[in-house]
Design a protein around this motif. Structure first.
Motif, PDB file in Angstrom:
ATOM      1  N   LYS A 167       0.788  -0.961  -0.426  1.00 13.52           N
ATOM      2  CA  LYS A 167       0.134   0.151  -0.166  1.00 13.52           C
ATOM      3  C   LYS A 167       1.148   1.076   0.042  1.00 13.52           C
ATOM      4  CE  LYS A 167      -3.625  -0.648   2.614  1.00 13.52           C
ATOM      5  NZ  LYS A 167      -3.903  -0.171   4.543  1.00 13.52           N
ATOM      6  N   ALA A 168       1.594   1.106   0.504  1.00 14.98           N
ATOM      7  CA  ALA A 168       3.021   2.384   0.533  1.00 14.98           C
ATOM      8  C   ALA A 168       3.333   2.616  -0.290  1.00 14.98           C
ATOM      9  CB  ALA A 168       3.987   2.307   1.799  1.00 14.98           C
ATOM     10  N   THR A 169       3.586   1.940  -0.802  1.00 17.88           N
ATOM     11  CA  THR A 169       4.796   1.542  -2.016  1.00 17.88           C
ATOM     12  C   THR A 169       4.055   2.224  -3.532  1.00 17.88           C
ATOM     13  OG1 THR A 169       5.320  -0.347  -0.867  1.00 17.88           O
ATOM     14  CG2 THR A 169       5.909   0.430  -3.915  1.00 17.88           C
ATOM     15  N   GLU A 170       2.344   1.784  -3.029  1.00 18.44           N
ATOM     16  CA  GLU A 170       1.476   1.916  -4.161  1.00 18.44           C
ATOM     17  C   GLU A 170       1.080   3.607  -4.309  1.00 18.44           C
ATOM     18  OE1 GLU A 170      -1.827  -1.391  -3.879  1.00 18.44           O
ATOM     19  OE2 GLU A 170      -0.678  -2.250  -5.354  1.00 18.44           O
ATOM     20  N   TYR A 171       1.480   3.975  -2.688  1.00 18.17           N
ATOM     21  CA  TYR A 171       0.979   5.608  -2.777  1.00 18.17           C
ATOM     22  C   TYR A 171       2.024   5.744  -3.497  1.00 18.17           C
ATOM     23  CZ  TYR A 171       0.333   9.797  -0.379  1.00 18.17           C
ATOM     24  OH  TYR A 171       0.647  11.117  -0.429  1.00 18.17           O
ATOM     25  N   LEU A 172       2.992   5.360  -3.215  1.00 21.71           N
ATOM     26  CA  LEU A 172       4.406   6.425  -4.076  1.00 21.71           C
ATOM     27  C   LEU A 172       3.761   6.303  -6.024  1.00 21.71           C
ATOM     28  CD1 LEU A 172       7.677   5.558  -1.629  1.00 21.71           C
ATOM     29  CD2 LEU A 172       6.271   8.199  -2.019  1.00 21.71           C
ATOM     30  N   ILE A 173       3.739   5.353  -5.968  1.00 22.34           N
ATOM     31  CA  ILE A 173       3.694   5.326  -7.717  1.00 22.34           C
ATOM     32  C   ILE A 173       2.477   6.035  -8.300  1.00 22.34           C
ATOM     33  CG2 ILE A 173       2.360   3.129  -9.333  1.00 22.34           C
ATOM     34  CD1 ILE A 173       4.041   1.012  -7.596  1.00 22.34           C
ATOM     35  N   SER A 174       1.321   6.200  -7.471  1.00 22.13           N
ATOM     36  CA  SER A 174       0.217   6.719  -7.939  1.00 22.13           C
ATOM     37  C   SER A 174       0.406   8.093  -7.758  1.00 22.13           C
ATOM     38  CB  SER A 174      -0.675   6.475  -6.421  1.00 22.13           C
ATOM     39  OG  SER A 174      -0.526   7.444  -5.424  1.00 22.13           O
ATOM     40  N   LEU A 175       1.444   8.178  -7.532  1.00 19.45           N
ATOM     41  CA  LEU A 175       2.133  10.366  -7.273  1.00 19.45           C
ATOM     42  C   LEU A 175       3.319   9.909  -8.512  1.00 19.45           C
ATOM     43  CD1 LEU A 175       2.263  11.052  -3.584  1.00 19.45           C
ATOM     44  CD2 LEU A 175       0.390  11.382  -5.351  1.00 19.45           C
ATOM     45  N   ASP A 230       9.222  -8.538   4.913  1.00 18.65           N
ATOM     46  CA  ASP A 230       8.074  -8.530   5.145  1.00 18.65           C
ATOM     47  C   ASP A 230       7.255  -7.273   4.237  1.00 18.65           C
ATOM     48  OD1 ASP A 230       7.067 -10.404   5.302  1.00 18.65           O
ATOM     49  OD2 ASP A 230       5.582 -10.274   6.802  1.00 18.65           O
ATOM     50  N   ARG A 231       7.304  -5.930   5.095  1.00 26.50           N
ATOM     51  CA  ARG A 231       7.939  -4.762   4.321  1.00 26.50           C
ATOM     52  C   ARG A 231       9.056  -4.689   3.069  1.00 26.50           C
ATOM     53  NH1 ARG A 231       8.504  -1.980  10.565  1.00 26.50           N
ATOM     54  NH2 ARG A 231       6.267  -2.694  11.058  1.00 26.50           N
ATOM     55  N   CYS A 232      10.495  -5.471   2.514  1.00 26.57           N
ATOM     56  CA  CYS A 232      10.441  -6.034   1.283  1.00 26.57           C
ATOM     57  C   CYS A 232       9.834  -5.857   0.752  1.00 26.57           C
ATOM     58  CB  CYS A 232      12.171  -6.333   2.075  1.00 26.57           C
ATOM     59  SG  CYS A 232      13.165  -6.296   0.596  1.00 26.57           S
ATOM     60  N   LYS A 233       9.280  -7.461   1.144  1.00 26.28           N
ATOM     61  CA  LYS A 233       8.518  -8.345  -0.457  1.00 26.28           C
ATOM     62  C   LYS A 233       7.717  -7.400  -0.787  1.00 26.28           C
ATOM     63  CE  LYS A 233       7.866 -12.380   1.150  1.00 26.28           C
ATOM     64  NZ  LYS A 233       7.210 -13.435   2.578  1.00 26.28           N
ATOM     65  N   GLY A 234       6.447  -6.928   0.660  1.00 25.08           N
ATOM     66  CA  GLY A 234       5.604  -5.834   0.013  1.00 25.08           C
ATOM     67  C   GLY A 234       5.991  -4.739  -1.059  1.00 25.08           C
ATOM     68  N   PHE A 235       7.453  -4.213  -0.645  1.00 25.74           N
ATOM     69  CA  PHE A 235       7.838  -3.353  -1.809  1.00 25.74           C
ATOM     70  C   PHE A 235       7.856  -4.027  -3.525  1.00 25.74           C
ATOM     71  CE2 PHE A 235      11.280  -1.963  -3.620  1.00 25.74           C
ATOM     72  CZ  PHE A 235      11.678  -0.752  -4.077  1.00 25.74           C
ATOM     73  N   HIS A 236       8.439  -4.877  -3.432  1.00 28.51           N
ATOM     74  CA  HIS A 236       8.597  -5.423  -4.138  1.00 28.51           C
ATOM     75  C   HIS A 236       7.239  -6.721  -4.977  1.00 28.51           C
ATOM     76  CE1 HIS A 236      13.096  -6.280  -3.327  1.00 28.51           C
ATOM     77  NE2 HIS A 236      13.215  -6.512  -4.584  1.00 28.51           N
ATOM     78  N   GLN A 237       6.147  -6.533  -4.505  1.00 32.51           N
ATOM     79  CA  GLN A 237       4.899  -7.198  -5.078  1.00 32.51           C
ATOM     80  C   GLN A 237       4.663  -6.018  -5.694  1.00 32.51           C
ATOM     81  OE1 GLN A 237       3.409  -8.560  -2.588  1.00 32.51           O
ATOM     82  NE2 GLN A 237       3.969 -11.001  -2.038  1.00 32.51           N
ATOM     83  N   ALA A 238       4.259  -4.624  -4.989  1.00 36.71           N
ATOM     84  CA  ALA A 238       3.971  -3.558  -5.639  1.00 36.71           C
ATOM     85  C   ALA A 238       4.549  -2.716  -7.023  1.00 36.71           C
ATOM     86  CB  ALA A 238       3.934  -2.520  -4.520  1.00 36.71           C
ATOM     87  N   GLY A 253       4.325  -3.009 -13.613  1.00 36.88           N
ATOM     88  CA  GLY A 253       5.291  -3.442 -14.281  1.00 36.88           C
ATOM     89  C   GLY A 253       6.462  -2.581 -14.728  1.00 36.88           C
ATOM     90  N   LEU A 254       6.985  -1.918 -13.118  1.00 37.71           N
ATOM     91  CA  LEU A 254       7.884  -1.282 -12.825  1.00 37.71           C
ATOM     92  C   LEU A 254       9.596  -2.344 -12.386  1.00 37.71           C
ATOM     93  CD1 LEU A 254       6.014   1.696 -10.413  1.00 37.71           C
ATOM     94  CD2 LEU A 254       7.225   1.866 -13.398  1.00 37.71           C
ATOM     95  N   ILE A 312      11.305   7.830  -1.750  1.00 37.02           N
ATOM     96  CA  ILE A 312      11.404   6.837  -1.062  1.00 37.02           C
ATOM     97  C   ILE A 312      10.796   5.816   0.059  1.00 37.02           C
ATOM     98  CG2 ILE A 312      13.833   6.068   1.437  1.00 37.02           C
ATOM     99  CD1 ILE A 312      14.738   8.445  -1.038  1.00 37.02           C
ATOM    100  N   PHE A 313      10.819   4.532   0.619  1.00 38.85           N
ATOM    101  CA  PHE A 313      10.134   3.714   1.266  1.00 38.85           C
ATOM    102  C   PHE A 313      10.987   3.229   2.234  1.00 38.85           C
ATOM    103  CE2 PHE A 313       7.855  -0.668   2.242  1.00 38.85           C
ATOM    104  CZ  PHE A 313       6.974   0.142   3.157  1.00 38.85           C
ATOM    105  N   ALA A 314      10.651   3.730   3.663  1.00 44.03           N
ATOM    106  CA  ALA A 314      11.556   3.756   4.632  1.00 44.03           C
ATOM    107  C   ALA A 314      10.787   2.441   5.477  1.00 44.03           C
ATOM    108  CB  ALA A 314      11.737   4.525   5.248  1.00 44.03           C
ATOM    109  N   GLY A 315      12.104   1.573   6.301  1.00 38.57           N
ATOM    110  CA  GLY A 315      10.959   0.705   6.693  1.00 38.57           C
ATOM    111  C   GLY A 315      10.706   0.893   7.962  1.00 38.57           C
ATOM    112  N   ASN A 316      11.143   2.132   8.529  1.00 39.95           N
ATOM    113  CA  ASN A 316       9.937   2.201   9.862  1.00 39.95           C
ATOM    114  C   ASN A 316      10.620   4.080   9.793  1.00 39.95           C
ATOM    115  OD1 ASN A 316      12.514   2.839  11.306  1.00 39.95           O
ATOM    116  ND2 ASN A 316      11.912   1.454  12.872  1.00 39.95           N
ATOM    117  N   ASP A 317       9.573   4.736  10.592  1.00 38.18           N
ATOM    118  CA  ASP A 317       9.690   5.906  10.786  1.00 38.18           C
ATOM    119  C   ASP A 317      10.678   7.007  10.641  1.00 38.18           C
ATOM    120  OD1 ASP A 317       6.931   5.787   9.627  1.00 38.18           O
ATOM    121  OD2 ASP A 317       6.254   6.985  11.971  1.00 38.18           O
TER     122      ASP A 317
END
Lengths: 335, 335
Positions: A165-173, A192-200, A205-206, A240-245
């Motif tokens: 979701k976080a990554t997709e937000y960046l993509i949506s921008l 898991d967060r790394c995995k989610g990043f790659h999935q998104a 198609g990026l 950049i998507f960072a692993g935590n705040d």
DNA sequence: TTTTTCGGTGTAATCGATTACAATATTGTA
DNA sequence: TACAATATTGTAATCGATTACACCGAAAAA
């Protein structure tokens, strides 16, 4: 020390009767009970919990092991746990693992010693098999962190989908060249967060430039250092998507140190929504975890296990929430 | 459950002997001890701590009551306490008062129930007399906060002199019109910091405009709101001493919201040096408290009291330290 | 009236260790 | 060899509550 026998003598009844009155368990005549209560009050009697615990072999205490007590994320979860515990007459024994798997494991002996009735772990970095064995003998609940493919009762968010979701937000921008500053990959949530990043990225198609995925620790310094690496590349990422705040803040700091701006030059998104995320400048866009709720849920779950109740299910996924603030911006053509 | 009797039977000795071996207290022949240890290992025996506690009437547990577990200042003190506790075989029972005097008091029953051998309070907002009575019967140490004119064992910094130091730093930068955003005055540290502020001003012949002293709570929001009040005045202060770092950050935020800059237009100094003070922008100039040390010291002190040792003194003042960062600036003639 | 039933209470076992005191084994001394 | 001194171990009381079981008496049922 006032003992139950003292009360019994003063009230002119047996200790059994006194015990029945104070635990209001059995059938005691009203007048007798009043007599006893009077004696209790007069002597200011408080039952010795140790004796009760020994006899009933329960401590009304649970052990909570946190990876780092000075991290507000965990202390908020802890607060959730404690609030429920107190309500139902339990106390919380604290174990601060100081981000150290060994010290994490060392707290587990407390269970065998019968000093606690159950365990909530906010960290899952020690030996999985050992923990699964322990959970055969003692009530155990994992919260926030977890083991992959384990049947251990768990309360957490779905880190993979949240990261997506976080990554997709960046993509949506409109960002396409997106970097990930990851937490340690030997910790599930990092993985898991790394995995989610790659999935998104894949789903849209990026491609992911390997040099734009860097593994670090969940700390400000680590975020700073890894962002500096990105800034040493020929071709910058735009987001950049960072692993935590904390890592996200470190990254922002690094960006600023090079004279760039957030979100104008780089968009940065964090994870957790710690207390400070909204105070930071720019206020951090991030994924909020329901810390307090997770704590409460974990405690409720543990209580069920302690009481031998049947669990409808053992893995509880709580909802996260994307919090949009000021650290991300749409990528324009000039961007 | 393996009991000591099981071990005794397997090792062919009495329970007394087993007990002596595991507490390596008495005189047991080497070979006997080995036999026992073997049986212990074979049965994987762990003593039931509850039974021991009942017999010895000690729990090897202490209770720590914090005002707010999600405040990193207190969790760092807590970490200091816990680190010492673990070393000497004690465990920490956590009480989170959630900034509520009543709930603070409710934790004290735990002592009477004999669930803990002693108490460390990081908050002193409940009834002083009651606490002094409790300290007659149970080991009690106050840390960070304290009661005025009380003989209760205390570990803290000297908030008055620290506040004076902070204020004098502003004065040394040529500031004359200095405001104070104070913590709650029904809490000693709030009061003492306020007192220190006034002392410093008086000592340097500076008058304090009453409208430039505002009482709030130790929170970001409170700092923001009170600074807004200052900014609504005809005659601004040029520098602000805030009761703690969170308030200071709130004040900075308020200043920025009006389009002013820190430290160019206003100097702001905080208190505590929480983790985030250095990440904040501008990095906060503040007074650092030795959080970890205070925790350690408090635990060591409590241990002495538990062991009935004589205390050389009961009030321990630890050194604070002025941390100069970027939120204060010398006042030039152009102001 | 006799027998059940049951509300209300007491007696004593129990939880699992520690430890005071007693008993026995071992060594040293005369 | 006999006795004292010391080392080692065992027996049983103890910590302070809870609770299984027994008991008593009164009310209900037969």
């Amino acid at each position: 020390m006032v003992r139950i026998a003292d009360v019994a003598k003063l009230a002119n009844v047996s200790t059994a009767t006194v015990s029945r009155v104070i635990s209001n368990s059995g059938t005691v005549k009203k007048e007798t009970a009043e007599k006893v209560m009077e004696a209790v009050k007069k002597l200011n009697y408080q039952p010795n919990v140790l004796a009760r615990q020994l006899r009933r072999s329960e401590t009304k205490t649970i052990l909570v092991v946190v990876p780092d007590i000075t991290n507000t994320f965990f202390s908020e979860v802890l607060r959730g746990i404690e609030s429920v515990a107190i309500q139902i007459g339990y106390q919380v024994l604290l174990g601060d693992a100081r981000n150290n798997a060994e010290s994490e494991a060392s707290y587990l002996t407390i269970l065998g010693q019968k000093k606690a009735d159950g365990l909530i772990l906010l960290t899952a970095r020690s030996n999985q098999k050992m923990l699964e064995e322990i959970s055969q003998d003692y009530p155990v609940v994992l919260a926030c962190e977890y083991y992959e493919g384990s049947r251990l009762p768990t309360v957490s968010i779905d880190n993979v989908s949240s990261a997506r979701k976080a990554t997709e937000y960046l993509i949506s921008l409109n960002h396409k060249r997106i970097g990930h500053i990851s937490g340690p990959l030997n910790v599930v949530v990092g993985r898991d967060r790394c995995k989610g990043f790659h999935q998104a990225m894949a789903q849209h198609g990026l491609s992911v430039d390997p040099s734009l995925v860097q593994e670090g620790e969940f700390s400000f310094e680590s975020g700073f250092n890894l962002m500096m690496k990105f800034l040493a590349l020929e071709d910058f990422p735009t987001a950049i998507f960072a692993g935590n705040d904390e890592m996200a803040m470190g990254a922002v700091k690094a960006i600023k140190s090079k004279g760039f701006k957030v979100p104008e030059d780089f968009s940065v998104i964090g994870f957790d929504d710690i207390k400070f995320a909204s105070i930071f400048e720019p206020a951090l866009t991030t994924v909020a975890q329901p810390t307090f709720d997770m704590g409460q849920k974990a405690m409720q779950l543990l209580l069920k296990i302690i009481n031998g109740e049947e669990l409808e299910k053992s893995q509880f996924i709580l909802p996260d929430k994307l919090i949009v603030r000021d650290s991300c911006k749409e990528l324009t053509i000039n961007g």
